[in-house]
Design an enzyme around this catalytic site. Structure first.
Site, mmCIF file in Angstrom:
data_model
loop_
_atom_site.group_PDB
_atom_site.id
_atom_site.type_symbol
_atom_site.label_atom_id
_atom_site.label_comp_id
_atom_site.label_asym_id
_atom_site.label_seq_id
_atom_site.Cartn_x
_atom_site.Cartn_y
_atom_site.Cartn_z
ATOM 1 C CG HIS A 1 1.730 -1.404 -6.859
ATOM 2 N ND1 HIS A 1 1.671 -1.373 -5.440
ATOM 3 C CD2 HIS A 1 2.255 -0.133 -7.036
ATOM 4 C CE1 HIS A 1 2.125 0.096 -5.195
ATOM 5 N NE2 HIS A 1 2.407 0.859 -6.177
ATOM 6 C CG HIS B 1 3.012 2.899 -10.147
ATOM 7 N ND1 HIS B 1 4.299 2.923 -10.123
ATOM 8 C CD2 HIS B 1 2.526 2.860 -8.951
ATOM 9 C CE1 HIS B 1 4.852 2.795 -8.865
ATOM 10 N NE2 HIS B 1 3.689 3.085 -8.023
ATOM 11 C CG ASP C 1 5.745 6.371 -2.810
ATOM 12 O OD1 ASP C 1 5.536 6.922 -3.808
ATOM 13 O OD2 ASP C 1 6.704 5.719 -2.569
ATOM 14 C CG HIS C 2 7.413 9.738 -5.403
ATOM 15 N ND1 HIS C 2 7.548 8.184 -5.489
ATOM 16 C CD2 HIS C 2 7.391 10.151 -6.732
ATOM 17 C CE1 HIS C 2 7.396 8.098 -6.594
ATOM 18 N NE2 HIS C 2 7.458 9.033 -7.487
ATOM 19 C CG ASP D 1 6.136 0.935 -6.423
ATOM 20 O OD1 ASP D 1 7.137 1.319 -6.661
ATOM 21 O OD2 ASP D 1 5.446 1.741 -5.610
ATOM 22 C CG HIS E 1 9.610 2.350 -3.771
ATOM 23 N ND1 HIS E 1 9.657 3.742 -3.220
ATOM 24 C CD2 HIS E 1 8.516 2.454 -4.111
ATOM 25 C CE1 HIS E 1 8.608 4.473 -3.613
ATOM 26 N NE2 HIS E 1 8.028 3.744 -4.238
ATOM 27 C CG HIS F 1 4.825 6.941 -8.283
ATOM 28 N ND1 HIS F 1 5.481 6.011 -8.492
ATOM 29 C CD2 HIS F 1 5.101 7.875 -9.510
ATOM 30 C CE1 HIS F 1 6.100 5.812 -9.582
ATOM 31 N NE2 HIS F 1 6.206 7.004 -10.213
HETATM 32 FE FE LIG Z 1 3.528 2.890 -5.890
#
Ligand SMILES: [Fe+2]
Length: 234
Positions: free
Chosen positions: A113, A57, A61-62, A130, A171, A59
């Protein structure tokens, strides 16, 4: 099949190397830009040719390493056609298959998500991004997230896989590395069979999670498949 589970500690992100023993073709699922050097060392050590990078997807967060890997190693970046990203080499759709010699991964749309989340289903394993985490799941409070949709995805598209299918998440924050569909169906405190859809929706609505640390930098970069990426640290 050659397989490695790689971990980026700053954002507790798992990246997966999948490669075909015979053709030496390799794919990285959810590469992190800061880990570029470790990926190239590993690919060199195993004498593999990186053919694809594939995102579960966009992302928050990174930043993906897709663009840097494409530039340096010639890999093709693959994202879901409706993930909201542009500039990818390959637009994936539900049911598509990424083939590396005799090793293959099937794309399975598992929204909730984010609206554009996908999982990759291999022979005995699934890479869930996720959507489904070990004993948890991705948050559903931004990026067109929806607890109702995530519940449907997990129950209809992941919990219907063979029970012994290995679950490799995007994660883990507690040191877990792998689970199985059977284990998550029995023990996942949010999504296990004892939880109703309504209970799940209420639980997800009451998580009160903080605003993601890197979202303002990560999302625009990832929408461009990492092309505008600069490392988040340092
Ligand atoms: Fe995510």
């Amino acid at each position: 099949m050659i397989f490695r589970q790689l971990f980026e500690p700053q954002t507790s992100t798992y990246t997966y190397l999948v490669a075909d023993e015979e053709t030496k073709q390799a794919l990285l699922i959810d590469p992190v830009v800061e880990e570029f050097e470790s990926y190239t060392s590993l690919l060199n050590a195993l004498q593999l040719k990186l053919v694809y990078t594939a995102e579960t997807h966009v992302h928050a967060d990174h930043v993906t390493g897709a663009s840097l890997l494409r530039e340096k190693l010639g890999s093709k970046s693959a994202v879901f056609a409706e993930a909201g990203a542009y500039g990818a080499d390959l637009l994936l759709r539900d049911g598509d298959v990424l083939q590396l010699g005799s090793t293959s991964l099937e794309v399975r749309h598992t929204p909730g998500h984010t609206a554009g989340c996908i999982s990759f289903v291999g022979n005995d394993r699934v890479f869930t991004g996720d959507a489904l985490l070990i004993g948890g799941c991705g948050r559903t409070d931004f990026q067109e997230g929806s607890a109702a949709v995530l519940y449907q995805s997990i129950h209809q598209r992941l919990f219907t896989l063979p029970p012994d299918t290995l679950v490799y998440p995007g994660h883990d924050y507690n040191g877990n590395t792998v689970s199985t569909i059977k284990q998550e169906m029995a023990k996942n405190p949010r999504l296990g069979v004892s939880k109703t859809k309504q209970e799940f929706i209420e639980l997800m609505g009451n998580l009160k999670l903080p605003y993601p640390r890197f979202i303002d930098r990560a999302l625009p970069a990832n929408k461009a498949c990492g092309r505008e990426a600069s490392p988040l640290r340092g």
